[in-house]
Design an enzyme around this catalytic site. Structure first.
Site, PDB file in Angstrom:
ATOM      1  N   GLU A 123      15.050  10.750  -1.544  1.00 51.77           N
ATOM      2  CA  GLU A 123      14.163  11.264  -0.532  1.00 51.77           C
ATOM      3  C   GLU A 123      12.806  10.813  -1.021  1.00 51.77           C
ATOM      4  O   GLU A 123      12.353  10.946  -2.190  1.00 51.77           O
ATOM      5  CB  GLU A 123      14.024  12.739  -0.402  1.00 51.77           C
ATOM      6  CG  GLU A 123      12.997  12.979   0.798  1.00 51.77           C
ATOM      7  CD  GLU A 123      12.856  14.503   0.749  1.00 51.77           C
ATOM      8  OE1 GLU A 123      14.070  15.219   0.553  1.00 51.77           O
ATOM      9  OE2 GLU A 123      11.923  14.900   0.739  1.00 51.77           O
ATOM     10  N   GLU A 128       2.637  14.701   2.519  1.00 56.71           N
ATOM     11  CA  GLU A 128       2.906  15.982   2.887  1.00 56.71           C
ATOM     12  C   GLU A 128       1.756  16.788   2.919  1.00 56.71           C
ATOM     13  O   GLU A 128       0.804  16.311   1.684  1.00 56.71           O
ATOM     14  CB  GLU A 128       3.995  16.572   1.956  1.00 56.71           C
ATOM     15  CG  GLU A 128       5.315  16.363   2.161  1.00 56.71           C
ATOM     16  CD  GLU A 128       6.422  16.895   1.514  1.00 56.71           C
ATOM     17  OE1 GLU A 128       7.268  17.756   2.163  1.00 56.71           O
ATOM     18  OE2 GLU A 128       6.647  16.743   0.355  1.00 56.71           O
TER      19      GLU A 128
END
Length: 225
Positions: A123, A128
């Site tokens: 990933e 974020e």
């Protein structure tokens, strides 16, 4: 790699005031397994209330509303195209509000390594941000050997005080032996390097990043950060 060594292979300018282009994007729908693995509180939909193109921008909008057993709705888009290596750039202005969790990230198209799709096949978290710390932009990588379940994931944040008030450019440079994430603006798109992750010599458990990955754009609500 210098900018002039890249060639454009895919883009979406979101130029039409219409629903999201289904030839380019799919949607995740519902609440997933255990709140998409993070105990998130939203139900994802493909409604224009939650995702639409407007004024040459993609709008992802979370709502507080009772919907299919959840108290919030939002949207999570997945690119139909996927790639191995290259430069990804997303220009975005982030939402503000405690409990919000916007992300620009990538997952593998297929399971190739190990026993589990995640984390064995990787990933890439390009960007974020969480609502209780809106001035911090974080990049992370997850693999079989290095992931948040083991609390070993490579992760790093930088301060971007105007991430919620101005558009920023979030960049991933991905080569056969390195991932680099940056944040900047139109004048200095590589102003701050957020994270670097090298291939190393630990095999696929450290570096499963030699296969096609697709883009995900979403806003989650709540969850375990």
């Amino acid at each position: 790699m210098a900018s002039n060594q890249y060639r454009l292979v895919w883009e979406d300018q979101f130029s039409d005031d219409d629903p999201v282009d289904r030839n380019r994007w799919d949607f995740d729908i519902g609440t997933g397994d255990n709140g998409w693995g993070n105990q998130e509180a939203q139900c994802y939909t493909d409604r224009t209330d939650n995702a639409r193109c407007e004024n040459q921008r993609l709008i992802i909008e979370a709502h507080r509303e009772d919907y299919q057993g959840q108290r919030f709705t939002s949207a999570r888009l997945k690119s139909k195209m996927s790639w191995t290596y290259g430069r990804l750039q997303v220009k975005a202005k982030l939402p503000s509000g405690r409990g919000l969790w916007p992300a620009i990230w990538m997952l593998p198209r297929t399971k190739i390594y190990g026993n589990a799709y995640w984390p064995d096949n990787g990933e890439i978290d390009v960007m974020e941000q969480v609502g209780y710390d809106p001035n911090k932009i974080v990049s992370s990588v997850h693999t079989a050997k290095y992931n948040h379940m083991k609390n070993t994931q490579p992760t790093h944040g930088v301060d971007v005080p105007d991430a919620c008030s101005n558009f920023k450019i979030y960049t991933l440079d991905w080569t056969s032996d390195q991932l680099e994430m940056f944040v900047g603006d139109d004048n200095q798109p590589f102003e701050q390097r957020i994270l670097v992750w090298d291939k190393g010599n630990q095999g696929w458990e450290r570096w499963p990043f030699d296969n096609d990955f697709f883009i995900i754009l979403n806003i989650a609500i709540g969850g375990t950060w």
